[in-house]
Design a protein around this motif. Structure first.
Motif, PDB file in Angstrom:
ATOM      1  N   UNK A  41      -6.307 -14.021 -14.866  1.00 32.44           N
ATOM      2  CA  UNK A  41      -6.473 -13.482 -13.512  1.00 32.44           C
ATOM      3  C   UNK A  41      -5.212 -13.698 -12.678  1.00 32.44           C
ATOM      4  N   UNK A  42      -4.621 -14.919 -12.782  1.00 32.37           N
ATOM      5  CA  UNK A  42      -3.393 -15.215 -12.023  1.00 32.37           C
ATOM      6  C   UNK A  42      -2.243 -14.314 -12.455  1.00 32.37           C
ATOM      7  N   UNK A  43      -2.101 -14.100 -13.776  1.00 36.12           N
ATOM      8  CA  UNK A  43      -1.030 -13.223 -14.251  1.00 36.12           C
ATOM      9  C   UNK A  43      -1.223 -11.804 -13.759  1.00 36.12           C
ATOM     10  N   UNK A  44      -2.453 -11.327 -13.757  1.00 34.58           N
ATOM     11  CA  UNK A  44      -2.730  -9.971 -13.269  1.00 34.58           C
ATOM     12  C   UNK A  44      -2.412  -9.851 -11.788  1.00 34.58           C
ATOM     13  N   UNK A  45      -2.728 -10.927 -11.018  1.00 38.59           N
ATOM     14  CA  UNK A  45      -2.434 -10.897  -9.584  1.00 38.59           C
ATOM     15  C   UNK A  45      -0.936 -10.862  -9.324  1.00 38.59           C
ATOM     16  N   UNK A  46      -0.145 -11.638 -10.130  1.00 40.52           N
ATOM     17  CA  UNK A  46       1.314 -11.629  -9.957  1.00 40.52           C
ATOM     18  C   UNK A  46       1.901 -10.252 -10.259  1.00 40.52           C
ATOM     19  N   UNK A  47       1.432  -9.592 -11.324  1.00 42.31           N
ATOM     20  CA  UNK A  47       1.925  -8.257 -11.673  1.00 42.31           C
ATOM     21  C   UNK A  47       1.600  -7.270 -10.564  1.00 42.31           C
ATOM     22  N   UNK A  48       0.394  -7.405 -10.008  1.00 43.61           N
ATOM     23  CA  UNK A  48      -0.025  -6.481  -8.944  1.00 43.61           C
ATOM     24  C   UNK A  48       0.814  -6.671  -7.695  1.00 43.61           C
ATOM     25  N   UNK A  49       1.151  -7.956  -7.384  1.00 41.60           N
ATOM     26  CA  UNK A  49       1.977  -8.218  -6.201  1.00 41.60           C
ATOM     27  C   UNK A  49       3.390  -7.695  -6.360  1.00 41.60           C
ATOM     28  N   UNK A  50       3.898  -7.714  -7.624  1.00 43.16           N
ATOM     29  CA  UNK A  50       5.278  -7.272  -7.868  1.00 43.16           C
ATOM     30  C   UNK A  50       5.425  -5.758  -7.828  1.00 43.16           C
ATOM     31  N   UNK A  51       4.371  -5.040  -8.039  1.00 43.24           N
ATOM     32  CA  UNK A  51       4.436  -3.587  -8.012  1.00 43.24           C
ATOM     33  C   UNK A  51       4.558  -3.080  -6.586  1.00 43.24           C
ATOM     34  N   UNK A  52       5.522  -2.121  -6.360  1.00 46.77           N
ATOM     35  CA  UNK A  52       5.713  -1.551  -5.030  1.00 46.77           C
ATOM     36  C   UNK A  52       4.672  -0.477  -4.758  1.00 46.77           C
ATOM     37  N   UNK A  53       4.268  -0.437  -3.515  1.00 37.11           N
ATOM     38  CA  UNK A  53       3.290   0.563  -3.117  1.00 37.11           C
ATOM     39  C   UNK A  53       3.972   1.922  -2.989  1.00 37.11           C
ATOM     40  N   UNK A  54       3.549   2.946  -3.700  1.00 39.41           N
ATOM     41  CA  UNK A  54       4.193   4.263  -3.616  1.00 39.41           C
ATOM     42  C   UNK A  54       4.072   4.858  -2.220  1.00 39.41           C
ATOM     43  N   UNK A  55       5.128   5.657  -1.817  1.00 40.16           N
ATOM     44  CA  UNK A  55       5.124   6.296  -0.505  1.00 40.16           C
ATOM     45  C   UNK A  55       4.144   7.467  -0.482  1.00 40.16           C
ATOM     46  N   UNK A  56       3.615   7.693   0.686  1.00 40.88           N
ATOM     47  CA  UNK A  56       2.709   8.833   0.848  1.00 40.88           C
ATOM     48  C   UNK A  56       3.509  10.109   1.025  1.00 40.88           C
TER      49      UNK A  56
END
Length: 224
Positions: free
Chosen positions: A58-73
Motif C-alpha cells: 500500500x505504501x509503495x502504491x501511494x508513493x507511485x501515485x504521489x510521484x505521478x503528475x496530474x495531467x492538464x485539462x
C-alpha cells in the motif's frame, strides 16, 4: 498524500515466526497440552506477516501515485497555447518592424550615395564659374596685346585661387633635383646654370591634389 500504515518490519516478523515455529517443534512431544496455545500464536504471527506485506504494498502504491503528475485539462492546455501564440505574434511583429527599419535605412543610404556622386563637383563648378566669366569678358574686350595679356593673367590668378581651395597645387620643378615621383624626364642636355641631375627647363607643369600626384611635370634634366 496518504499517510503510510506503521507496521513492524516484515523481516522481524518472519524471523520471530520461524523462531517460535522451531521452538514448538522441539517441545512438541513434551508440551502436547500447550498445542492449542501454539496454534493461536502461529495464526497471529501469520496474520501480522500478511498485514505487513499488505501495508508495504500500500505504501509503495501511494508513493507511485504521489510521484505521478496530474495531467492538464483541456482548458488549461488551451490557455497555455494562447499564451505561447501571443508571445510568438509579438516577436513576429518585432521582426517585421526591424526589417522595415533596415529597408528604409538602406534606401536612405543609397540615395545619399547617389546624391553624393551627382553633386560631388557642385562646389568645384561654383569656384570655376568666375574663371569662365573672366575668360568671356577677356574675349569680348578690345585693346592691344598688353591689355589682353593682363586680362589673361588676371583670369589665371582667379583660376589658381579656385584650384588652391580644393588642394590642387603645381609641382615645383625648375632648378629642383630630378624626382622621378614628381617629374617625367623628356630629354637631357648640358647646362652651365644648373647642376647635373637637376631640372633645367619645364615643358609642362605637373600638379598634385591634396598631396597625391595628378600629373607629373615634363622636364629637361641636366647632364654635362
Amino acid at each position: 498524500m496518504k499517510t503510510p500504515i506503521k507496521t513492524p518490519p516484515l523481516t522481524t516478523i518472519k524471523l520471530s515466526y520461524e523462531k517460535i515455529k522451531g521452538r514448538d517443534a522441539m517441545n512438541q512431544s513434551k508440551n502436547d497440552h500447550d498445542k492449542p496455545l501454539n496454534d493461536e500464536i502461529k495464526d497471529e504471527l501469520e496474520g501480522l506477516s500478511e498485514n505487513a506485506e499488505n501495508a508495504t504494498n500500500t505504501n509503495e502504491a501511494n508513493e507511485v501515485e504521489d510521484n505521478e503528475e496530474t495531467p492538464l485539462t483541456v482548458e488549461e492546455l488551451r490557455a497555455e497555447l494562447e499564451k505561447v501564440q501571443a508571445k510568438a505574434d509579438k516577436n513576429w511583429d518585432t521582426v517585421l518592424r526591424m526589417k522595415a527599419d533596415l529597408e528604409n535605412q538602406r534606401r536612405r543610404s543609397e540615395k545619399q550615395v547617389s546624391d553624393a556622386h551627382k553633386f560631388a563637383a557642385k562646389k568645384f563648378i561654383e569656384e570655376l564659374l568666375p574663371v569662365v566669366d573672366s575668360m568671356e569678358m577677356g574675349m569680348a574686350a578690345e585693346g592691344d596685346v598688353e591689355q589682353i595679356r593682363e586680362g589673361v593673367a588676371l583670369t589665371k590668378k582667379v583660376f589658381d585661387t579656385a584650384m588652391e581651395k580644393f588642394g590642387l597645387e603645381a609641382v615645383e620643378a625648375l632648378g629642383e633635383k630630378f624626382n622621378p615621383d614628381l617629374h617625367q624626364a623628356m630629354a637631357m642636355q648640358p647646362s652651365e646654370e644648373y647642376e647635373e641631375g637637376h631640372v633645367s627647363a619645364v615643358m609642362q607643369k605637373g600638379y598634385t591634389l591634396n598631396g597625391r600626384l595628378v600629373r607629373p611635370a615634363m622636364v629637361m634634366v641636366v647632364k654635362n
